[in-house]
Design a protein around this motif. Structure first.
Motif, mmCIF file in Angstrom:
data_model
loop_
_atom_site.group_PDB
_atom_site.id
_atom_site.type_symbol
_atom_site.label_atom_id
_atom_site.label_comp_id
_atom_site.label_asym_id
_atom_site.label_seq_id
_atom_site.Cartn_x
_atom_site.Cartn_y
_atom_site.Cartn_z
ATOM 1 N N LEU A 297 5.061 5.110 -13.634
ATOM 2 C CA LEU A 297 3.775 5.451 -14.285
ATOM 3 C C LEU A 297 3.017 6.423 -13.644
ATOM 4 N N LEU A 298 3.189 6.461 -12.311
ATOM 5 C CA LEU A 298 2.395 7.357 -11.633
ATOM 6 C C LEU A 298 2.800 9.056 -11.663
ATOM 7 N N MET A 299 4.305 8.954 -11.918
ATOM 8 C CA MET A 299 5.064 10.445 -11.988
ATOM 9 C C MET A 299 5.040 10.960 -13.320
ATOM 10 N N THR A 300 4.473 10.249 -14.319
ATOM 11 C CA THR A 300 4.278 10.901 -15.773
ATOM 12 C C THR A 300 3.252 11.876 -15.643
ATOM 13 N N ASP A 301 3.691 12.869 -16.239
ATOM 14 C CA ASP A 301 2.576 14.134 -16.410
ATOM 15 C C ASP A 301 1.775 13.857 -17.368
ATOM 16 N N ARG A 302 0.490 14.020 -17.298
ATOM 17 C CA ARG A 302 -0.687 13.794 -18.147
ATOM 18 C C ARG A 302 -1.667 15.096 -18.224
ATOM 19 N N LYS A 303 -2.341 15.350 -19.353
ATOM 20 C CA LYS A 303 -3.283 16.324 -19.624
ATOM 21 C C LYS A 303 -4.530 15.875 -18.579
ATOM 22 N N ARG A 304 -4.782 14.638 -18.444
ATOM 23 C CA ARG A 304 -5.807 14.313 -17.632
ATOM 24 C C ARG A 304 -5.199 13.736 -16.162
ATOM 25 N N ARG A 305 -5.207 14.767 -15.235
ATOM 26 C CA ARG A 305 -4.368 14.148 -14.028
ATOM 27 C C ARG A 305 -5.163 13.244 -13.345
ATOM 28 N N TRP A 306 -6.370 13.230 -13.419
ATOM 29 C CA TRP A 306 -7.169 12.364 -12.648
ATOM 30 C C TRP A 306 -6.963 10.825 -12.896
ATOM 31 N N ILE A 307 -6.183 10.712 -13.872
ATOM 32 C CA ILE A 307 -5.873 9.161 -14.355
ATOM 33 C C ILE A 307 -4.883 8.614 -13.327
ATOM 34 N N ASN A 308 -3.850 9.205 -13.045
ATOM 35 C CA ASN A 308 -2.910 8.860 -12.324
ATOM 36 C C ASN A 308 -3.078 8.822 -10.734
ATOM 37 N N GLU A 309 -4.087 9.619 -10.262
ATOM 38 C CA GLU A 309 -4.926 9.720 -9.045
ATOM 39 C C GLU A 309 -5.511 8.608 -8.867
ATOM 40 N N THR A 310 -6.476 8.211 -9.925
ATOM 41 C CA THR A 310 -7.540 7.133 -9.677
ATOM 42 C C THR A 310 -6.717 5.741 -9.489
ATOM 43 N N ILE A 311 -5.391 5.643 -10.445
ATOM 44 C CA ILE A 311 -4.497 4.417 -10.524
ATOM 45 C C ILE A 311 -4.239 4.262 -9.023
ATOM 46 N N ILE A 312 -3.619 5.379 -8.330
ATOM 47 C CA ILE A 312 -2.863 5.170 -7.061
ATOM 48 C C ILE A 312 -4.136 4.740 -5.993
ATOM 49 N N TRP A 313 -5.157 5.115 -6.041
ATOM 50 C CA TRP A 313 -6.202 5.003 -5.235
ATOM 51 C C TRP A 313 -6.586 3.584 -5.384
ATOM 52 N N ILE A 314 -6.817 3.215 -6.551
ATOM 53 C CA ILE A 314 -7.272 1.782 -6.869
ATOM 54 C C ILE A 314 -6.217 0.703 -6.310
ATOM 55 N N LEU A 315 -5.042 1.053 -6.369
ATOM 56 C CA LEU A 315 -3.933 0.201 -5.987
ATOM 57 C C LEU A 315 -4.220 -0.037 -4.658
ATOM 58 N N LEU A 316 -4.323 1.190 -3.806
ATOM 59 C CA LEU A 316 -4.501 1.137 -2.212
ATOM 60 C C LEU A 316 -5.432 0.476 -1.797
ATOM 61 N N VAL A 317 -6.671 0.730 -2.576
ATOM 62 C CA VAL A 317 -8.028 -0.067 -2.242
ATOM 63 C C VAL A 317 -7.671 -1.572 -2.495
ATOM 64 N N ALA A 318 -7.234 -1.912 -3.582
ATOM 65 C CA ALA A 318 -7.007 -3.185 -3.817
ATOM 66 C C ALA A 318 -6.002 -4.069 -2.675
ATOM 67 N N CYS A 319 -5.151 -3.273 -2.094
ATOM 68 C CA CYS A 319 -4.650 -3.945 -1.183
ATOM 69 C C CYS A 319 -5.245 -4.034 0.277
ATOM 70 N N ALA A 320 -5.985 -3.145 0.364
ATOM 71 C CA ALA A 320 -6.795 -3.192 1.626
ATOM 72 C C ALA A 320 -7.957 -4.110 1.634
ATOM 73 N N ILE A 321 -8.540 -4.208 0.432
ATOM 74 C CA ILE A 321 -9.759 -5.208 0.351
ATOM 75 C C ILE A 321 -9.631 -6.797 1.072
ATOM 76 N N PRO A 322 -8.430 -7.200 0.812
ATOM 77 C CA PRO A 322 -8.213 -8.565 1.098
ATOM 78 C C PRO A 322 -8.143 -8.650 2.694
ATOM 79 N N TRP A 323 -7.389 -7.712 3.380
ATOM 80 C CA TRP A 323 -7.512 -7.409 4.614
ATOM 81 C C TRP A 323 -8.739 -7.335 5.325
ATOM 82 N N LEU A 324 -9.667 -6.625 4.715
ATOM 83 C CA LEU A 324 -11.071 -6.379 5.184
ATOM 84 C C LEU A 324 -11.740 -7.865 4.982
ATOM 85 N N ALA A 325 -11.604 -8.433 3.998
ATOM 86 C CA ALA A 325 -12.005 -9.854 3.694
ATOM 87 C C ALA A 325 -11.373 -10.841 4.811
ATOM 88 N N ASP A 326 -10.321 -10.654 5.393
ATOM 89 C CA ASP A 326 -9.772 -11.626 6.184
ATOM 90 C C ASP A 326 -10.444 -11.272 7.629
#
Length: 329
Positions: A297-326
């Motif tokens: 999904l993330l390595m697929t070339d797109r016209k709008r390159r920001w889509i993949n960049e946004t997805i990976i940062w959302i994923l990393l933030v989603a993994c970090a938030i439970p730790w912050l809550a904990d």
């Protein structure tokens, strides 16, 4: 981030992976999280933690080491069978993230060993050119699934995708089924021989029968800061599976075979949740298909390159938030 993992900067990718891994695992060592006890029959896993349980730091170091090794192994397999670009360490990074995505499922867990066995099974099932499966590879793969079952009984569900691999390779003869059967029961025979010698065979049989029939498909009541990130990760998983499915249809025969082998373990992961809470979803059970499909999904070339960049940062933030809550609770 995406540009880094698409480029030839191996050192930069390693530094990024090390930073992400340290961010997710430093709280584990800081809090001294104990090895997770299995709530079902898991004799080999219980044997491991029996000696290492008092030493939390050593247990967590062992878990992290095995996860990193598995991430490297997955990367090597994908390179070898031309499933990803040879210059990216994205699968390794995503595998580590999947194994570290939740404070409730991190540290030394049964899946640290189960996924090692399943990776070994995948290494036997993937093919570079053949459209059929050799007898020895059939036996080895089923043996690995039997071994995984001794580390965590619900791993028995991996027999479902394994039998579907027979359809992919068109293995319809009784000989193929018998070889797989003997491969699967081989570790069981060794285990029950030990149990018989120590007069525990009946006791272990009762435990296995009880755990296999004790389904508890339930949802846990968790805080919003844990449930929302888990939902986000599941949405990304579904989106990545859609992308991987599309690529599978567009690829050649060998690509379709290997893609099916890498994605089918998700069926076992879903079936496994019949024996545990289905929500929050334990991403460790689906770490291999998640790492592979999300890489596509993330390595697929797109016209709008920001889509993949946004997805990976959302994923990393989603993994970090439970730790912050904990940490703040």
């Amino acid at each position: 981030m995406i540009k880094l993992f698409k480029g030839n900067n191996a050192l930069g990718q390693i530094v990024a992976i090390a930073f992400i891994t340290a961010t997710l695992w430093l709280p584990v060592f800081w809090q001294g999280i104990a090895p997770h006890e299995s709530d079902v029959f898991a004799p080999l896993y219980d044997l491991v933690i029996r000696g290492i349980a008092p030493y939390h730091t050593i247990a967590n170091a062992l878990a992290l080491l095995l996860i990193v090794v598995q991430g490297i192994w997955l990367n090597i397999l994908l390179y070898r069978y031309k499933m990803t670009s040879t210059q990216t360490l994205m699968p390794m990074m995503l595998y580590i993230v999947a194994m570290s995505a939740s404070p409730a499922h991190i540290g030394l867990t049964p899946f640290v060993f189960v996924n090692l066995a399943i990776l070994a099974a995948c290494s036997q099932l993937l093919s570079a050119a053949a459209s059929t499966l050799e007898v020895s590879r059939n036996f080895n793969a089923s043996f690995c699934i039997g071994l995984a079952t001794l580390f965590y009984l619900p791993s028995l569900t991996y027999l479902i995708p394994f039998l579907l691999v027979f359809v992919i390779y068109k293995l319809y003869r009784w000989r193929h089924i018998l070889v797989a059967f003997f491969g699967f029961i081989a570790p069981m025979i060794l285990f029950f021989t030990y149990a018989f010698l120590f007069d525990k065979a009946d006791y272990f049989s009762i435990l296995i029968a009880y755990d296999l029939t004790s389904l508890h498909f339930v949802s846990q009541d968790v805080p919003t800061l844990i449930s929302v990130p888990n939902i986000i990760i599941l949405v990304i998983l579904v989106a990545s599976l859609t992308a991987a499915g599309g690529k599978r249809l567009d690829g050649g025969l060998q690509w379709r075979i290997n893609t099916g082998i890498l994605l089918l373990p998700l069926i076992a992961a879903l079936a496994m949740h019949l024996y545990s809470a289905w929500f929050p979803f334990n991403l460790q059970s689906a770490a291999i298909p998640f790492a592979f499909s999300t890489t596509l999904l993330l390595m697929t070339d797109r016209k709008r390159r920001w889509i993949n960049e946004t997805i990976i940062w959302i994923l990393l933030v989603a993994c970090a938030i439970p730790w912050l809550a904990d940490l703040t609770s």
